[in-house]
Design a protein around this motif. Sequence first.
Motif, PDB file in Angstrom:
ATOM      1  N   ALA A  13      -3.955 -12.650   0.267  1.00 12.74           N
ATOM      2  CA  ALA A  13      -3.236 -13.533   1.182  1.00 12.74           C
ATOM      3  C   ALA A  13      -3.134 -12.896   2.567  1.00 12.74           C
ATOM      4  O   ALA A  13      -3.357 -13.572   3.586  1.00 12.74           O
ATOM      5  CB  ALA A  13      -1.850 -13.844   0.631  1.00 12.74           C
ATOM      6  N   LEU A  14      -2.829 -11.617   2.630  1.00 18.13           N
ATOM      7  CA  LEU A  14      -2.686 -10.945   3.920  1.00 18.13           C
ATOM      8  C   LEU A  14      -4.030 -10.805   4.631  1.00 18.13           C
ATOM      9  O   LEU A  14      -4.116 -10.992   5.848  1.00 18.13           O
ATOM     10  CB  LEU A  14      -2.023  -9.588   3.739  1.00 18.13           C
ATOM     11  N   ALA A  21       2.147  -3.909   8.542  1.00 17.13           N
ATOM     12  CA  ALA A  21       3.432  -3.474   7.978  1.00 17.13           C
ATOM     13  C   ALA A  21       3.636  -4.085   6.595  1.00 17.13           C
ATOM     14  O   ALA A  21       4.093  -3.409   5.668  1.00 17.13           O
ATOM     15  CB  ALA A  21       4.572  -3.857   8.917  1.00 17.13           C
ATOM     16  N   LEU A  22       3.293  -5.350   6.451  1.00 14.07           N
ATOM     17  CA  LEU A  22       3.430  -6.010   5.141  1.00 14.07           C
ATOM     18  C   LEU A  22       2.452  -5.423   4.132  1.00 14.07           C
ATOM     19  O   LEU A  22       2.787  -5.272   2.952  1.00 14.07           O
ATOM     20  CB  LEU A  22       3.219  -7.515   5.283  1.00 14.07           C
ATOM     21  N   SER A  26     -10.949  -3.722   1.913  1.00 15.52           N
ATOM     22  CA  SER A  26     -11.748  -3.204   3.017  1.00 15.52           C
ATOM     23  C   SER A  26     -11.299  -3.809   4.349  1.00 15.52           C
ATOM     24  O   SER A  26     -11.167  -3.099   5.352  1.00 15.52           O
ATOM     25  CB  SER A  26     -13.226  -3.509   2.765  1.00 15.52           C
ATOM     26  N   ALA A  27     -11.060  -5.111   4.363  1.00 20.91           N
ATOM     27  CA  ALA A  27     -10.602  -5.777   5.584  1.00 20.91           C
ATOM     28  C   ALA A  27      -9.241  -5.241   6.012  1.00 20.91           C
ATOM     29  O   ALA A  27      -9.008  -4.993   7.205  1.00 20.91           O
ATOM     30  CB  ALA A  27     -10.544  -7.287   5.365  1.00 20.91           C
ATOM     31  N   LEU A  28      -8.337  -5.040   5.058  1.00 24.01           N
ATOM     32  CA  LEU A  28      -7.013  -4.529   5.391  1.00 24.01           C
ATOM     33  C   LEU A  28      -7.066  -3.066   5.826  1.00 24.01           C
ATOM     34  O   LEU A  28      -6.312  -2.650   6.712  1.00 24.01           O
ATOM     35  CB  LEU A  28      -6.056  -4.721   4.216  1.00 24.01           C
ATOM     36  N   MET A  29      -7.959  -2.297   5.245  1.00 23.22           N
ATOM     37  CA  MET A  29      -8.115  -0.899   5.665  1.00 23.22           C
ATOM     38  C   MET A  29      -8.663  -0.835   7.088  1.00 23.22           C
ATOM     39  O   MET A  29      -8.221  -0.009   7.895  1.00 23.22           O
ATOM     40  CB  MET A  29      -9.042  -0.140   4.709  1.00 23.22           C
ATOM     41  N   ALA A  30      -9.613  -1.709   7.408  1.00 23.00           N
ATOM     42  CA  ALA A  30     -10.152  -1.747   8.768  1.00 23.00           C
ATOM     43  C   ALA A  30      -9.059  -2.129   9.762  1.00 23.00           C
ATOM     44  O   ALA A  30      -8.957  -1.547  10.846  1.00 23.00           O
ATOM     45  CB  ALA A  30     -11.321  -2.726   8.845  1.00 23.00           C
TER      46      ALA A  30
END
Length: 124
Positions: free
Chosen positions: A68-69, A109-110, A19-23
């Motif tokens: 990690a990201l 990007a990662l 969810s955090a990465l999608m945001a």
Amino acid sequence: MRVPSNRVRTRTTVEDNRSALMALATTVGLDGLAAAGALPGLLAVVDQHAAAVRESLHGDLTPLTAAALAGYAEGLRAAAAEHGWQPPAAPVEWAEADWALVRLLAVCALTAALDTPAPQPPPL
């Protein structure tokens, strides 16, 4: 009406990370990665930032993960906020983006590369 506790679905850490990465992808990644595709200079800077993020997360020794990201991005935002950085309120002029924003774009990007299978050696 109360729902029995065994019926309540709690969010998992994996879901929180995704969810955090999608945001982040929605607020930074979509426009930023499109701009990087059109601006070779920005793409080069994003690649350099991505290499630095990978190195700081020991991505050369262990595969990068969403956890990690997501943790890196959250720590970056917190540290930047302590120094007065705020996310942009208006559309970003990517050719002039600040260090923190480009670093977050590198995380995007990662993250996009996480779903790309790693190259496999040729069959013998």
